[in-house]
Design a protein around this motif. Structure first.
Motif, PDB file in Angstrom:
ATOM      1  N   PRO A  64       0.797  -1.375  -0.092  1.00 42.65           N
ATOM      2  CA  PRO A  64       0.149  -0.140   0.036  1.00 42.65           C
ATOM      3  C   PRO A  64       0.936   1.357   0.052  1.00 42.65           C
ATOM      4  CG  PRO A  64      -1.029  -1.549   1.571  1.00 42.65           C
ATOM      5  CD  PRO A  64       0.274  -2.318   1.060  1.00 42.65           C
ATOM      6  N   GLU A  65       1.992   1.170   0.308  1.00 45.19           N
ATOM      7  CA  GLU A  65       3.058   2.615   0.797  1.00 45.19           C
ATOM      8  C   GLU A  65       3.706   2.617  -0.623  1.00 45.19           C
ATOM      9  OE1 GLU A  65       4.638  -0.853   2.762  1.00 45.19           O
ATOM     10  OE2 GLU A  65       2.968   0.152   2.692  1.00 45.19           O
ATOM     11  N   ASP A  66       3.771   1.986  -1.377  1.00 45.07           N
ATOM     12  CA  ASP A  66       4.852   1.750  -2.798  1.00 45.07           C
ATOM     13  C   ASP A  66       4.005   2.874  -3.681  1.00 45.07           C
ATOM     14  OD1 ASP A  66       6.187   1.476  -5.129  1.00 45.07           O
ATOM     15  OD2 ASP A  66       6.313  -0.836  -4.304  1.00 45.07           O
ATOM     16  N   PRO A  67       4.809   3.726  -3.898  1.00 41.07           N
ATOM     17  CA  PRO A  67       4.217   4.798  -4.874  1.00 41.07           C
ATOM     18  C   PRO A  67       3.838   4.282  -6.297  1.00 41.07           C
ATOM     19  CG  PRO A  67       6.867   4.887  -4.458  1.00 41.07           C
ATOM     20  CD  PRO A  67       6.324   3.825  -3.734  1.00 41.07           C
ATOM     21  N   ARG A  68       4.263   3.185  -6.551  1.00 39.87           N
ATOM     22  CA  ARG A  68       4.068   2.720  -7.826  1.00 39.87           C
ATOM     23  C   ARG A  68       2.309   2.039  -7.865  1.00 39.87           C
ATOM     24  NH1 ARG A  68       8.964  -1.609  -8.420  1.00 39.87           N
ATOM     25  NH2 ARG A  68       8.517  -1.558  -6.223  1.00 39.87           N
ATOM     26  N   ARG A  69       2.033   1.674  -6.597  1.00 38.41           N
ATOM     27  CA  ARG A  69       0.381   1.284  -6.319  1.00 38.41           C
ATOM     28  C   ARG A  69      -0.446   2.563  -6.741  1.00 38.41           C
ATOM     29  NH1 ARG A  69      -2.026  -2.650  -2.503  1.00 38.41           N
ATOM     30  NH2 ARG A  69      -4.399  -2.166  -2.631  1.00 38.41           N
ATOM     31  N   GLU A  70       0.179   3.603  -6.095  1.00 37.52           N
ATOM     32  CA  GLU A  70      -0.588   5.165  -6.159  1.00 37.52           C
ATOM     33  C   GLU A  70      -0.999   5.297  -8.013  1.00 37.52           C
ATOM     34  OE1 GLU A  70      -1.942   7.207  -4.168  1.00 37.52           O
ATOM     35  OE2 GLU A  70      -2.350   8.696  -5.461  1.00 37.52           O
ATOM     36  N   LEU A  71       0.389   5.180  -8.466  1.00 31.85           N
ATOM     37  CA  LEU A  71       0.456   5.484 -10.142  1.00 31.85           C
ATOM     38  C   LEU A  71      -0.430   4.631 -10.669  1.00 31.85           C
ATOM     39  CD1 LEU A  71       2.291   7.238 -11.761  1.00 31.85           C
ATOM     40  CD2 LEU A  71       3.993   5.217 -12.081  1.00 31.85           C
ATOM     41  N   LEU A  72      -0.356   3.367 -10.467  1.00 28.86           N
ATOM     42  CA  LEU A  72      -1.289   2.681 -11.074  1.00 28.86           C
ATOM     43  C   LEU A  72      -2.511   2.799 -10.817  1.00 28.86           C
ATOM     44  CD1 LEU A  72       0.611  -1.003 -10.860  1.00 28.86           C
ATOM     45  CD2 LEU A  72       0.087   0.170 -13.022  1.00 28.86           C
ATOM     46  N   ALA A  73      -2.981   3.241  -9.703  1.00 27.02           N
ATOM     47  CA  ALA A  73      -4.413   3.460  -9.117  1.00 27.02           C
ATOM     48  C   ALA A  73      -4.982   4.714  -9.952  1.00 27.02           C
ATOM     49  CB  ALA A  73      -4.414   3.792  -7.576  1.00 27.02           C
ATOM     50  N   ASN A  74      -3.901   5.578 -10.184  1.00 29.82           N
ATOM     51  CA  ASN A  74      -4.356   6.610 -11.211  1.00 29.82           C
ATOM     52  C   ASN A  74      -4.641   6.340 -12.655  1.00 29.82           C
ATOM     53  OD1 ASN A  74      -4.118   8.324  -9.070  1.00 29.82           O
ATOM     54  ND2 ASN A  74      -1.948   9.101  -9.499  1.00 29.82           N
ATOM     55  N   CYS A  75      -3.978   5.211 -13.265  1.00 34.32           N
ATOM     56  CA  CYS A  75      -3.968   4.727 -14.288  1.00 34.32           C
ATOM     57  C   CYS A  75      -5.326   4.013 -14.446  1.00 34.32           C
ATOM     58  CB  CYS A  75      -2.951   3.682 -14.801  1.00 34.32           C
ATOM     59  SG  CYS A  75      -1.331   4.646 -14.962  1.00 34.32           S
ATOM     60  N   VAL A  76      -5.915   3.344 -13.262  1.00 36.34           N
ATOM     61  CA  VAL A  76      -6.958   2.802 -13.297  1.00 36.34           C
ATOM     62  C   VAL A  76      -8.201   3.791 -13.413  1.00 36.34           C
ATOM     63  CG1 VAL A  76      -8.675   1.414 -11.795  1.00 36.34           C
ATOM     64  CG2 VAL A  76      -6.313   0.623 -12.374  1.00 36.34           C
ATOM     65  N   ALA A  77      -7.993   4.805 -12.734  1.00 35.17           N
ATOM     66  CA  ALA A  77      -9.019   6.052 -12.569  1.00 35.17           C
ATOM     67  C   ALA A  77      -9.080   6.588 -14.039  1.00 35.17           C
ATOM     68  CB  ALA A  77      -8.578   6.793 -11.690  1.00 35.17           C
ATOM     69  N   GLU A  78      -8.127   6.747 -14.821  1.00 32.83           N
ATOM     70  CA  GLU A  78      -8.128   7.455 -16.108  1.00 32.83           C
ATOM     71  C   GLU A  78      -9.081   6.358 -17.016  1.00 32.83           C
ATOM     72  OE1 GLU A  78      -7.354  10.047 -17.716  1.00 32.83           O
ATOM     73  OE2 GLU A  78      -6.808  10.759 -15.587  1.00 32.83           O
ATOM     74  N   ALA A  79      -8.583   5.146 -17.049  1.00 37.08           N
ATOM     75  CA  ALA A  79      -9.437   3.943 -17.720  1.00 37.08           C
ATOM     76  C   ALA A  79     -10.875   4.175 -17.478  1.00 37.08           C
ATOM     77  CB  ALA A  79      -8.835   2.573 -17.491  1.00 37.08           C
ATOM     78  N   ASP A  80     -10.942   4.145 -16.124  1.00 38.92           N
ATOM     79  CA  ASP A  80     -12.419   4.379 -15.964  1.00 38.92           C
ATOM     80  C   ASP A  80     -13.161   5.581 -16.574  1.00 38.92           C
ATOM     81  OD1 ASP A  80     -12.610   2.086 -14.106  1.00 38.92           O
ATOM     82  OD2 ASP A  80     -12.294   3.200 -12.278  1.00 38.92           O
ATOM     83  N   SER A  81     -12.390   6.519 -16.439  1.00 38.03           N
ATOM     84  CA  SER A  81     -12.980   7.970 -17.084  1.00 38.03           C
ATOM     85  C   SER A  81     -13.338   7.620 -18.657  1.00 38.03           C
ATOM     86  CB  SER A  81     -12.054   8.839 -16.634  1.00 38.03           C
ATOM     87  OG  SER A  81     -11.688   9.775 -17.815  1.00 38.03           O
ATOM     88  N   VAL A  82     -12.183   7.240 -19.263  1.00 39.08           N
ATOM     89  CA  VAL A  82     -12.665   6.811 -20.615  1.00 39.08           C
ATOM     90  C   VAL A  82     -13.753   5.944 -20.852  1.00 39.08           C
ATOM     91  CG1 VAL A  82     -11.327   5.620 -22.858  1.00 39.08           C
ATOM     92  CG2 VAL A  82     -10.025   7.080 -21.188  1.00 39.08           C
ATOM     93  N   LEU A  83     -13.660   4.751 -20.098  1.00 40.90           N
ATOM     94  CA  LEU A  83     -15.001   3.768 -20.153  1.00 40.90           C
ATOM     95  C   LEU A  83     -16.117   4.598 -19.895  1.00 40.90           C
ATOM     96  CD1 LEU A  83     -13.615   0.637 -18.504  1.00 40.90           C
ATOM     97  CD2 LEU A  83     -14.538   0.896 -20.760  1.00 40.90           C
ATOM     98  N   GLY A  84     -16.179   5.521 -19.151  1.00 42.18           N
ATOM     99  CA  GLY A  84     -17.356   6.337 -18.803  1.00 42.18           C
ATOM    100  C   GLY A  84     -17.955   7.130 -19.929  1.00 42.18           C
ATOM    101  N   ARG A  85     -16.807   7.804 -20.484  1.00 41.65           N
ATOM    102  CA  ARG A  85     -17.073   8.429 -21.806  1.00 41.65           C
ATOM    103  C   ARG A  85     -17.700   7.597 -22.658  1.00 41.65           C
ATOM    104  NH1 ARG A  85     -12.730  13.154 -21.733  1.00 41.65           N
ATOM    105  NH2 ARG A  85     -12.479  12.645 -19.488  1.00 41.65           N
TER     106      ARG A  85
END
Lengths: 448, 224
Positions: free
Chosen positions: A258-279
């Motif tokens: 959970p404290e790994d910065p790469r996890r945060e980065l990947l979570a942001n990617c997931v959020a971006e993918a979600d926003s594209v799917l939403g569109r």
């Protein structure tokens, strides 16, 4: 509509122009005929008068009285009078005197006086000094002229009526066809792209035009379908791989502590993918709505309960953002609509209003009856919609310059516009100083 | 192990569905035509069926109707094109079946299949639902967790009821919106999140482990 537009048709205008030329021609022709006939009649009568006068003069002073009597007996239409050189009446059956007719040898028209009929009269001083007057009953002449005039006016009127009638009849036919085209065009404009303009077998210039317009519409429909299917196809094709991508990114994110910065980065990617799917989802939804044309499931929808449901759904969101959500549904107000689509549209409007209203603001959802019809209003006291932007806010992907930092795919109002369009409802944006009011006027549909 | 019949003419789609179901511990079987699918389904040995509406040899809905008329109660998830959702398709939800529009996220599909299987196994006649230290009285809308009474609004009660009927099961936002609010469109992430947060606040008391979990990008799950 047929009657008023008749005057504007080319055929009718041409007919009217030809008709007026024709009318002038007829008037000139009939005038010439009338003048000729009337002249000839008058001249014949004048000749008869002159002939009588010569006979009387030839008789000489001794025989003139006798001659006068015998002529009077022979010619019932003729009347005579003989005056002395001093102007004293000597004999005759005509009441006319030398004071009424100048002695210049020209035939005069004497109108009717009392029981005396109108007449043509000629007065002359005989070579021996006495005055001779010859008069001819003009009633026959007047009657004849009258008959000729009536006949000419009558036939002229018939010709004019026939001409105008033909003009109207000739313009009605093409006008009907143009009206059929107008109806077809309106239906096509209304969204029925399967319709085409009627083409007759005549193959005339109207058909040629209709053919060209139909060809244009075929092309437009083809392009529209292409654009729609390309857009939908792209969204369709990309949705599955994007979903997989998202799942893998998510899976990868779970692999880090959970404290790994790469996890945060990947979570942001997931959020971006979600926003594209939403569109994509929103785009596909609007495309599906538009493809439905006017086939929607209409039913009675209670606006007050709709307002209540939308309110219940958004109440917690508004509360979380510190916005007061006010609901005003007129009890018993019902309209014909697709309840689910209308609910979705209202959700989008309220969602938008909540997005643009700062904390501490107010959003009001109201449904009430107005003179124009049932009206649904969503008002907020956010920044409002600038005049220049109002026409664009319903365009897909349009996002206001004042929207920076607000989540949204810019598709919400396009969806509302699509729903309003399907129902034939009127969607307008009003700047409320401060804030915006979105008004959805639910006129009866189909319009009466 | 629950068995799922996939009636789908497109091999690639069928393989994807089968793989996803397999990963979730379900046992998939594939039939590529309506006739073949009907034959297999009539054996009554499946717990759920995914059915493509557009089959080369028959309408998918006809397969579903035939099954019902022959007394096969296996729940069916009809997969329909987006612009092909008519009253008949919508009516599926009322009858214990479900539908999904193409294209769909595989997670959504699996979540729906799992809910259908569970719904079939669940005793729906109960008036009090329980999961671990949480219970819900469907009549009084009263919930109780770890001995503490919690008063719920009707919508919150319906929301919790959906979770309690499908414990430890991922429920997507669209499924929640459909079941609790009765509308079939995508309400957006935020809206459902807010309602879940509200419910979570009522259910979680200090010292108790969280019971409603967010499954990122997928939905929510009731578990302890």
């Amino acid at each position: 509509m047929l009657r008023s537009s008749l005057w504007r048709t080319t055929t009718f205008r041409l007919s009217a122009l030809y008709g007026s030329i024709y009318l002038v021609g007829i008037i000139v022709l009939l005038g010439v005929v009338y003048t000729a006939v009337a002249d000839s009649l008058t001249r014949r009568s004048e000749n008869a008068l002159r002939e009588e006068m010569r006979m009387l003069e030839r008789a000489g002073p001794a025989a003139v009285l006798r001659r006068l009597e015998s002529e009077s007996a022979r010619e019932p239409l003729m009347r005579f009078a003989l005056y002395s050189a001093m102007g004293q009446r000597i004999a005759g059956d005509s009441p006319l005197g030398p004071d009424q007719i100048p002695l210049d040898g020209r035939v005069r028209y004497v109108p009717a006086v009392g029981p005396e009929p109108p007449s043509q009269a000629l007065a002359e001083r005989a070579p021996w000094g006495e005055i001779l007057i010859v008069a001819r009953d003009a009633r026959q002449l007047v009657a004849l002229r009258h008959i000729v005039l009536t006949a000419l006016i009558g036939s002229g009127a018939v010709l004019v009526v026939l001409g105008v009638g033909m003009g109207v009849a000739l313009s009605l036919q093409p006008l009907r066809r143009i009206q059929a085209m107008q109806l077809a065009s309106e239906a096509i404009g209304g969204g029925d792209f399967t319709l085409r303009l009627p083409v007759s077998r005549a193959q005339d210039e109207i058909d040629a035009l209709a053919g060209i317009a139909n060809h244009m519409m075929d092309e437009a429909e083809r392009l529209m379908l292409q654009a729609r299917t390309v857009g939908e196809g792209v969204a369709h094709e990309l949705r599955s791989p994007l979903t997989r991508l998202r799942a893998r990114l998510d899976h990868a994110a779970q692999g880090f502590a959970p404290e790994d910065p790469r996890r945060e980065l990947l979570a942001n990617c997931v959020a971006e993918a979600d926003s594209v799917l939403g569109r994509f989802n929103a785009l596909l939804r609007i495309a599906a709505l538009e493809a439905r044309g006017r086939r929607i499931g209409l039913g009675r929808v209670s606006l007050s309960s709709l307002v209540e449901q939308v309110g219940e759904l958004f109440e917690p969101l508004a509360a979380e953002r510190g916005i007061v959500l006010k609901l005003e549904g007129e009890p018993g107000l019902e309209i014909e609509a697709d309840g689910e689509l209308l609910f979705e549209a209202l959700c989008n409007l309220v969602d938008n209003a909540l997005k643009f209203t700062p904390a501490g603001g107010r959003v009001r959802l109201r449904a009430h009856t107005t003179r124009e019809g049932p009206l649904i209003e969503v008002a907020d006291n956010g920044p409002g919609i600038a005049e220049a932007e109002r026409a664009f806010v319903t365009k897909r992907f349009y996002r206001s310059a004042t929207q920076a930092g607000v989540n949204g795919y810019g598709l919400g109002l396009s969806l509302v516009a699509a729903v309003a369009d399907l129902h034939g409802f009127e969607l307008t944006f009003v700047d409320a100083h401060p804030g915006a009011v979105v008004r959805l006027l639910c006129r009866a549909w189909p319009p009466p | 192990m629950a068995r799922v019949l996939i009636i789908e003419d497109d091999e690639a789609t069928a393989a994807e569905i089968a793989r996803e179901l397999g990963q979730r511990g379900l046992e998939p079987e594939h039939a590529s035509t309506g006739q073949r699918g009907l034959q297999r389904a009539l054996t009554g040995t499946f717990d759920a069926i995914t059915l493509d509406r557009m089959l080369p040899d028959m309408d998918g809905l006809a397969v579903a109707e035939t099954l019902k008329s022959r007394g096969v109660a296996t729940p069916v998830l009809v997969i329909s094109a987006l612009n092909d959702v008519d009253e008949k398709v919508r009516g599926l939800r009322a009858g214990g079946d479900d539908y999904l529009t193409k294209p769909f996220a595989l997670e959504e599909m699996v979540a729906r299949v799992e809910v259908m299987i569970r719904r079939r196994q669940a005793d729906t006649g109960r008036l009090v639902l329980r999961y671990k230290d949480l219970e819900l009285d469907l009549v009084s809308h009263m919930a109780r967790r770890a001995g503490r009474d919690i008063r719920l609004f009707p919508k919150e009660s319906k929301l919790l009821e959906f979770f309690l009927r499908n414990p430890e099961q991922v429920l997507t936002r669209t499924m929640i919106f459909q079941t609790v609010w009765g509308y079939g469109f995508d309400p957006g992430t935020n809206l459902i999140d807010v309602h879940i947060r509200g419910l979570r606040q009522k259910l979680d008391a200090p010292g108790l482990p969280p019971i409603l979990h967010t499954e990122r990008g997928a939905g929510y799950r009731l578990s302890c």
